[in-house]
Write a protein that holds these residues in place. Structure first.
Motif, short mmCIF file in Angstrom:
data_model
loop_
_atom_site.label_atom_id
_atom_site.label_comp_id
_atom_site.label_asym_id
_atom_site.label_seq_id
_atom_site.Cartn_x
_atom_site.Cartn_y
_atom_site.Cartn_z
N ALA A 118 0.84 -1.20 0.00
CA ALA A 118 0.00 0.00 0.00
C ALA A 118 0.87 1.25 0.00
O ALA A 118 0.60 2.22 -0.73
CB ALA A 118 -0.93 0.00 1.20
N ALA A 119 1.94 1.24 0.81
CA ALA A 119 2.85 2.39 0.86
C ALA A 119 3.59 2.55 -0.47
O ALA A 119 3.82 3.68 -0.93
CB ALA A 119 3.87 2.20 2.00
N GLN A 120 3.93 1.43 -1.08
CA GLN A 120 4.61 1.48 -2.37
C GLN A 120 3.71 2.09 -3.44
O GLN A 120 4.16 2.85 -4.30
CB GLN A 120 5.02 0.06 -2.78
CG GLN A 120 5.92 -0.01 -3.99
CD GLN A 120 6.49 -1.40 -4.19
OE1 GLN A 120 7.62 -1.69 -3.85
NE2 GLN A 120 5.69 -2.28 -4.76
N VAL A 124 2.99 -1.33 -9.36
CA VAL A 124 2.85 -1.52 -7.92
C VAL A 124 1.39 -1.55 -7.49
O VAL A 124 1.03 -2.21 -6.52
CB VAL A 124 3.63 -0.44 -7.13
CG1 VAL A 124 5.12 -0.56 -7.41
CG2 VAL A 124 3.13 0.95 -7.44
N GLN A 125 0.53 -0.84 -8.22
CA GLN A 125 -0.90 -0.94 -7.92
C GLN A 125 -1.41 -2.34 -8.23
O GLN A 125 -2.23 -2.89 -7.48
CB GLN A 125 -1.68 0.12 -8.71
CG GLN A 125 -1.52 1.53 -8.16
CD GLN A 125 -2.30 2.56 -8.97
OE1 GLN A 125 -2.66 2.33 -10.13
NE2 GLN A 125 -2.55 3.72 -8.37
N VAL A 157 -1.81 -8.87 -4.04
CA VAL A 157 -1.63 -9.32 -2.66
C VAL A 157 -2.98 -9.48 -1.98
O VAL A 157 -3.26 -10.50 -1.32
CB VAL A 157 -0.75 -8.33 -1.86
CG1 VAL A 157 -0.81 -8.63 -0.36
CG2 VAL A 157 0.70 -8.41 -2.33
N GLN A 158 -3.84 -8.50 -2.14
CA GLN A 158 -5.16 -8.56 -1.52
C GLN A 158 -6.04 -9.64 -2.15
O GLN A 158 -6.81 -10.31 -1.46
CB GLN A 158 -5.84 -7.20 -1.63
CG GLN A 158 -5.10 -6.07 -0.92
CD GLN A 158 -5.83 -4.75 -1.01
OE1 GLN A 158 -7.05 -4.70 -0.95
NE2 GLN A 158 -5.09 -3.66 -1.16
#
Length: 250
Positions: A51-53, A84-85, A91-92
Motif C-alpha cells: 500500500a505504501a509502495q 505496484v498498484q 496481494v489482496q
C-alpha cells in the motif's frame, strides 16, 4: 495446602518426568504464540508495504508528470505506478485468503488447544496437592495411632483414592504431552510449505511487473548504476541544489 507445603508441614511430591515434559510443552506453547503473533505482523507488513509502495508511486508520477509528461522518466513513473498498484491488488486478491487459510487458521487452531491442555495440567496439580495432603495425614495417623479404630482405615482410603486420581491424570499428561509435541512437525509442514510458496509467488510477480518498467529507461542506465555513476549524478544534482540561494547558497 501450598502454604503448608512451603512451611514443611506437608511433604511435596517432586515428579521429574512430568516436570521435564511440562517444560518442553511450555516452550512449544510459547513458540506457537510467538509464531501466531509474528505471522500476523508479517501479513500486516506485507499489506502495509504494498500500500505504501502504491502511494509512493503516485507521488513519483506526480513529480515527473508535472515536469514533462512525454519524457521517458514520466512514462517510467506511470508504468511503475501501474505495476505496484497491480502488485498491491494481487496481494489482496490472491495472497490474503490463502495466507489466512493455510497459515493463520492452523496457528489459531493450535493455540486454541493450549487453554484446554493447561486446564488439565492445573487439575493435575490440584490433585497432586490433595494426594500430598492425604499422604501426610496418613503418615501422621500411623506415627501417632488414635484410639478411634476407624481413623486409620479412613485415612488409608483417602490416601489411596487421592493417589489413584492423581496418577491417572499424571500418567495421561506424561503420555500425551510428548505426542502433542511430536505432531507439531507434520501439522505445521503444510503451513511452512505454503508460506514459502506464497513468498516465491509474491517475489516472482514483483520481479515480473517491475522488470517491465525498465524498458522505459535508457539502455545505459543499468550500466551506469553498476559502475556507480548514478551516485555521482545524484551528488552532482545535490551540489547544484546547494548552490541555489533558497537552499543556502550564496
Amino acid at each position: 495446602m501450598q502454604v503448608l507445603q512451603k512451611t514443611g508441614q506437608i511433604e511435596r511430591t517432586v515428579d521429574r518426568e512430568f516436570a521435564d515434559e511440562e517444560s518442553k510443552y511450555r516452550a512449544f506453547e510459547k513458540e506457537c504464540q510467538a509464531l501466531q503473533k509474528d505471522s500476523k505482523s508479517y501479513n500486516d507488513a506485507m499489506r502495509a508495504m504494498t500500500a505504501a509502495q502504491a502511494r509512493l508511486a503516485e507521488t513519483i508520477e506526480s513529480f515527473y508528470g508535472a515536469a514533462d509528461r512525454t519524457s521517458d522518466s514520466a512514462m517510467a513513473s506511470h508504468a511503475f505506478k501501474n505495476a505496484v498498484q497491480d502488485l498491491d491488488a494481487s496481494v489482496q486478491r490472491e495472497l490474503e485468503a490463502p495466507y489466512r487459510t493455510t497459515i493463520m487458521e492452523p496457528l489459531g487452531k493450535m493455540n486454541a488447544y493450549f487453554p484446554i491442555v493447561n486446564e488439565h495440567i492445573s487439575k493435575r496439580n490440584k490433585k497432586l496437592l490433595d494426594y500430598d495432603a492425604a499422604r501426610s495425614k496418613l503418615r501422621k495417623v500411623i506415627e501417632k495411632p488414635s484410639d478411634d479404630p476407624t481413623k486409620l482405615p479412613k485415612a488409608q482410603q483417602e490416601h489411596d483414592d487421592a493417589k489413584e486420581v492423581f496418577e491417572l491424570l499424571n500418567d495421561q499428561l506424561i503420555g500425551e504431552l510428548p505426542q502433542l509435541l511430536d505432531l507439531r512437525v507434520p501439522y505445521f509442514d503444510p503451513s511452512f510449505e505454503a508460506m514459502i510458496r506464497m513468498q516465491c509467488k509474491f517475489a516472482e510477480e514483483g520481479y515480473e511487473k517491475l522488470s517491465a518498467v525498465q524498458r522505459y529507461f535508457a539502455d545505459n542506465v543499468r550500466d551506469d548504476y553498476a559502475a556507480g555513476q548514478l551516485d555521482a549524478q545524484v551528488e552532482g544534482v545535490l551540489q547544484e541544489m546547494k548552490e541555489l540561494s533558497i537552499c543556502g547558497g550564496n
